[in-house]
Design an enzyme around this catalytic site. Structure first.
Site, short mmCIF file in Angstrom:
data_model
loop_
_atom_site.label_atom_id
_atom_site.label_comp_id
_atom_site.label_asym_id
_atom_site.label_seq_id
_atom_site.Cartn_x
_atom_site.Cartn_y
_atom_site.Cartn_z
N LYS A 41 0.82 -1.21 0.00
CA LYS A 41 0.00 0.00 0.00
C LYS A 41 0.86 1.26 0.00
CE LYS A 41 -3.83 -2.42 2.09
NZ LYS A 41 -4.45 -2.75 0.80
N THR A 206 -14.19 5.53 0.30
CA THR A 206 -14.20 5.01 -1.08
C THR A 206 -15.10 3.78 -1.10
OG1 THR A 206 -12.18 3.75 -0.62
CG2 THR A 206 -11.90 5.89 -1.64
N ASP A 238 -5.23 2.68 -3.41
CA ASP A 238 -3.91 3.32 -3.29
C ASP A 238 -3.76 4.44 -4.31
OD1 ASP A 238 -3.25 1.55 -1.26
OD2 ASP A 238 -2.53 0.05 -2.69
O1 RIB Z 1 -3.81 -2.16 -1.83
C1 RIB Z 1 -3.27 -3.15 -2.64
C2 RIB Z 1 -2.05 -3.72 -2.03
O2 RIB Z 1 -2.40 -4.38 -0.83
C3 RIB Z 1 -1.33 -4.74 -2.85
O3 RIB Z 1 -0.38 -4.20 -3.73
C4 RIB Z 1 -0.74 -5.67 -1.80
O4 RIB Z 1 0.65 -5.61 -1.73
C5 RIB Z 1 -1.39 -5.28 -0.49
O5 RIB Z 1 -0.52 -4.59 0.29
#
Ligand code: RIB
Length: 289
Positions: A41, A206, A238
């Site tokens: 994240k 969200t 993210d």
């Molecule tokens: O939010 C998505 C992410 O959550 C992925 O990339 C994975 O690594 C987890 O951390």
């Protein structure tokens, strides 16, 4: 104008398998595709902000393994300042992701991400103090989340807390964040300990294909989701957070900032992998759903 964003957060290698039918206990099934893709994240939010033109630095930890070598290179190539990312003995963070029927299931093994300490953040406090905005999530120890927020608050640096994956949070942590960006499920968990009134001034929820909810002058406002062909929703939240950080630093009004972040998140889900679909500013300007 150069925007400076610091991300205190996780870096993972995503091990992504797509499969038609998710096996039940004791069952073996044949999958369709497998790929290793950079994720985590923290790293995802850093990449999202960097692609949109921010000057981004990360504070974090990577393992001493080959996954750590690869992840470091990828993030450097994105132009992210990685001097405050420590290599520690052992494995880097990983996320085993199963993609099936348009949804994902994720198991995160934190590895090096949980080797982060408040002392490491203290040592690197200048990265927070010299930034316009801090992005922090919950794939690192909570005392590190708290430390990062405290340093930012003392230095008048804006903060976004993305409470993912959700866990019990103290009133201090909640109180130190300027914006809190849970998804619907995380929001429900937060409501076990805090009221909407406690949170509403800083809350942006969200809700996937149902858009985004926030409060303006105490009234609920909903921004609809963009209509795009969905390939992989991993990292959409993210992308939203990274883009929201950029928009807020560019002094956009909250509603405009959310629309901007919403568009970036929509573009991100049209490609496989958490980071592959994250747009640049040009891509975002050309995008109309
Ligand atoms: O939010 C998505 C992410 O959550 C992925 O990339 C994975 O690594 C987890 O951390």
């Amino acid at each position: 104008m150069t925007i400076k964003i610091v991300v205190v957060g996780s870096i993972n290698m995503d091990l992504v398998t797509s499969v038609k039918k998710v096996p039940i206990a004791g069952e073996t099934v044949m999958g369709e595709t497998f790929a290793t893709m950079p994720g985590g994240k923290g790293a995802n939010q850093a990449v999202a902000a960097a692609r949109l033109g921010a000057d981004v630095s990360m504070v974090g930890c990577l393992g001493s393994d080959y996954l750590g070598d690869g992840l470091l290179e990828v993030l450097k190539k994105e132009g992210i300042q990685m001097e405050a990312v420590k290599r520690v003995e052992g494995s880097s963070g990983t996320a085993s992701i199963i993609l099936s029927e348009g949804d994902n299931r994720i198991i995160v093994v934190p590895g090096a991400n949980h080797e982060m300490t408040p002392e490491w953040i203290e040592e690197n406090r200048k990265y927070i103090e010299e930034s316009d905005l801090l992005l922090v999530q919950l794939e690192i120890p909570l005392n590190c989340v708290q430390k990062a927020l405290e340093i930012a608050k003392a230095a008048n640096v804006k903060t976004i807390l993305n409470p993912a994956p959700i866990t019990k949070l103290s009133a201090e942590i909640i109180g130190a964040a300027d914006y809190i960006t849970p998804n619907e499920h995380e929001y429900q968990t937060l409501l076990e300990d805090f009221s909407t009134a406690d949170l509403s001034a800083k809350l942006i929820v969200t809700m996937g294909d149902e858009g985004v909810l926030f409060y303006k002058d105490g009234k609920e406002v909903r921004i609809p989701a963009q209509n795009v062909p969905v390939l992989d929703t991993t990292g959409a939240g993210d992308t939203f957070n990274g883009a929201l950080g950029v928009a807020l630093c560019e002094q956009m009004e909250i509603e405009e900032a959310i629309r901007f972040a919403n568009k970036a998140a929509a573009l991100s889900i049209t490609k496989m992998g958490a980071q592959n679909g994250m747009p640049t500013k040009d891509m975002l300007e050309q995008f109309h759903d």
